[in-house]
Design a protein around this motif. Structure first.
Motif, short mmCIF file in Angstrom:
data_model
loop_
_atom_site.label_atom_id
_atom_site.label_comp_id
_atom_site.label_asym_id
_atom_site.label_seq_id
_atom_site.Cartn_x
_atom_site.Cartn_y
_atom_site.Cartn_z
N PHE A 274 0.84 -1.20 0.00
CA PHE A 274 0.00 0.00 0.00
C PHE A 274 0.87 1.25 0.00
N ARG A 275 0.42 2.25 -0.77
CA ARG A 275 1.14 3.51 -0.80
C ARG A 275 0.57 4.52 0.18
N ALA A 276 -0.66 4.28 0.65
CA ALA A 276 -1.30 5.20 1.61
C ALA A 276 -2.43 4.45 2.30
N VAL A 277 -2.72 4.86 3.54
CA VAL A 277 -3.83 4.28 4.29
C VAL A 277 -4.63 5.41 4.95
N VAL A 278 -5.95 5.28 4.92
CA VAL A 278 -6.83 6.31 5.47
C VAL A 278 -7.76 5.67 6.49
N MET A 279 -7.72 6.18 7.72
CA MET A 279 -8.61 5.72 8.79
C MET A 279 -9.63 6.81 9.09
N HIS A 280 -10.90 6.51 8.86
CA HIS A 280 -11.97 7.46 9.19
C HIS A 280 -12.77 6.87 10.35
N SER A 281 -12.63 7.51 11.52
CA SER A 281 -13.41 7.14 12.72
C SER A 281 -13.15 5.70 13.16
N GLY A 282 -11.89 5.29 13.19
CA GLY A 282 -11.56 3.92 13.55
C GLY A 282 -10.67 3.81 14.78
N VAL A 283 -10.36 2.56 15.13
CA VAL A 283 -9.49 2.22 16.25
C VAL A 283 -8.16 1.74 15.70
N PRO A 284 -7.02 2.23 16.21
CA PRO A 284 -5.72 1.82 15.67
C PRO A 284 -5.43 0.35 15.91
N ALA B 37 -11.88 -0.58 23.59
CA ALA B 37 -11.04 0.26 22.72
C ALA B 37 -11.86 1.35 22.05
N MET B 38 -13.06 1.01 21.59
CA MET B 38 -13.92 1.99 20.94
C MET B 38 -14.24 3.16 21.88
N HIS B 39 -14.36 2.87 23.16
CA HIS B 39 -14.66 3.92 24.14
C HIS B 39 -13.40 4.57 24.70
N GLY B 40 -12.25 4.25 24.11
CA GLY B 40 -11.00 4.90 24.51
C GLY B 40 -10.44 4.41 25.81
N ARG B 41 -10.79 3.18 26.21
CA ARG B 41 -10.34 2.67 27.51
C ARG B 41 -9.21 1.66 27.41
N ILE C 194 -9.00 10.71 9.91
CA ILE C 194 -10.10 11.67 9.92
C ILE C 194 -11.07 11.24 11.01
N HIS C 195 -11.46 12.18 11.87
CA HIS C 195 -12.32 11.83 13.01
C HIS C 195 -13.14 13.06 13.43
N GLY C 196 -14.37 12.84 13.81
CA GLY C 196 -15.22 13.92 14.28
C GLY C 196 -15.12 14.11 15.78
N ASP C 197 -15.12 15.36 16.24
CA ASP C 197 -15.02 15.59 17.68
C ASP C 197 -16.35 15.39 18.39
N ALA C 198 -17.43 15.07 17.62
CA ALA C 198 -18.73 14.77 18.22
C ALA C 198 -19.06 13.28 18.09
N ASP C 199 -18.06 12.46 17.82
CA ASP C 199 -18.26 11.02 17.66
C ASP C 199 -18.50 10.39 19.04
N VAL D 225 -17.01 5.87 18.47
CA VAL D 225 -15.57 5.62 18.61
C VAL D 225 -14.94 6.87 19.19
N ALA D 226 -14.35 6.73 20.36
CA ALA D 226 -13.81 7.88 21.09
C ALA D 226 -12.71 8.60 20.30
N LEU D 227 -12.68 9.91 20.48
CA LEU D 227 -11.71 10.76 19.78
C LEU D 227 -10.27 10.38 20.13
N GLN D 228 -10.07 9.81 21.32
CA GLN D 228 -8.71 9.41 21.71
C GLN D 228 -8.07 8.47 20.71
N ASN D 229 -8.92 7.67 20.03
CA ASN D 229 -8.39 6.71 19.06
C ASN D 229 -7.73 7.40 17.87
#
Length: 335
Positions: free
Chosen positions: A187-197, A210-214, A237-242, A245-249
């Motif tokens: 892969f030359r690039a990877v995009v995570m939208h609203s996910g857990v690492p 993990a989804m709740h950032g714990r 890419i992540h929304g601050d009103a999510d 999946v917690a923003l910490q992810n």
């Protein structure tokens, strides 16, 4: 004789009434069935627009999975196009994800292919990719199936194996990151939208935490040779009103990539395009090379930013994530 004639007339009248009633009932039932089937048929309808919408299937140790491939018109004989792999989130399938993200419109304009793998409901009742299930091996099995789809598309449909990027939403984002860490050279690039690492969960229960950032995120396992040969950069890419999946992810994913590849954060910058939600962009660079980029979208919930209106997990008011994902990938293809 007269009585028999009256009886016969009555019987004929009754028969005509029964026939009329039956026809009416059948028509009414057909209308009701048609109304009930409309949502399902709409979900299965191909996305609007020019180009081919191709159905495929890949099989392996983890079973079989369907996929859809968008191929833009005007592909010349012998021409190889870049490939964007798009992994849907829970409650979605290939069709709905394509309609929500409108990535095919970007592909039509920019002349690339889009592969949409589809999770089987027998493998996960909610349609989620089992990115977290390393204990039972389902994560690895599904990752292997997606790699087979990519190989198949490169072999049969003229996709360029040296220009492949992968993106996903929610569970699809986590699976995209898992694939990139397992096959960084592909892969030359990877995009995570609203996910857990990757590396944050290993079972259903730990995935919920993990989804709740714990849960803590493990360091990125990148060898010096992999880094030197070109570890794929990450766009988060992540929304601050999510609230799913917690923003910490998002912070953890960008930081995981940065620390693993020795990058440091540059000063964040605020960006707003027209009336869309504003975003804060932070780049992590090492020796001038972009390693990861964190895009936090203000007011965005658990939805594809800039997606089609009136579809689940899609917010038309956000900045266009599909255009951002392609621009990010295209820069790596050129580089």
């Amino acid at each position: 004789m007269k009585r028999r004639t009256r009886k016969s007339a009555w019987a004929k009248s009754l028969e005509r009434s029964l026939v009329a009633f039956t026809r009416g009932a059948v028509k009414s039932g057909a209308r009701a069935l048609g109304q009930a089937m409309k949502p399902a048929l709409a979900r299965r309808a191909p996305p609007a627009g020019e180009g081919a919408w191709i159905l495929g299937i890949a099989s392996g140790m983890a079973g079989a999975r369907r996929f859809r491939l968008y191929r833009p018109p005007g592909v010349a004989a012998g021409e190889r196009l870049p490939l964007m792999v798009m992994l849907h989130g829970c409650g979605q399938d290939a069709n709905t994800f394509a309609r929500s993200t409108r990535m095919n419109r970007v592909a039509l304009r920019e002349h690339f292919m889009v592969l949409y793998p589809e999770q089987d409901r027998l493998a996960n009742a909610q349609g989620c990719w089992n990115w977290f299930d390393s204990t039972a091996g389902r994560a690895g099995g599904e990752a292997a199936l997606i790699m087979k789809m990519i190989d198949q598309v490169c072999l049969l449909h003229s996709a360029d194996p040296t220009r492949v990027a992968i993106a996903g939403l929610s569970a699809g984002a986590s699976m995209a990151a898992l694939l990139a860490t397992r096959h960084p050279a592909r892969f030359r690039a990877v995009v995570m939208h609203s996910g857990v690492p990757p590396g944050t969960a290993h079972s259903t229960l730990s995935a919920l935490g993990a989804m709740h950032g714990r849960r803590a995120t493990k360091p990125l396992e990148a060898t010096p040779l992999e880094v030197e040969s070109g570890w794929p950069p990450l766009l988060v890419i992540h929304g601050d009103a999510d609230r799913v999946v917690a923003l910490q992810n998002a912070h953890a994913a960008a930081q995981q990539w940065a620390e693993g590849l020795g990058a440091r954060a540059r000063p964040p910058r605020s960006v707003q395009r027209g009336q869309r939600h504003a975003m804060t962009v932070t780049d992590f660079r090492c020796a001038g090379r972009l390693v990861s980029r964190l895009v936090l979208v203000r007011g965005l919930a658990h939805a594809w930013s800039g997606g089609a209106a009136q579809l689940p997990y899609s917010d038309p008011l956000g900045p266009d994530a599909s255009r951002m994902a392609w621009a990010f990938a295209a820069a790596q293809f050129r580089g």
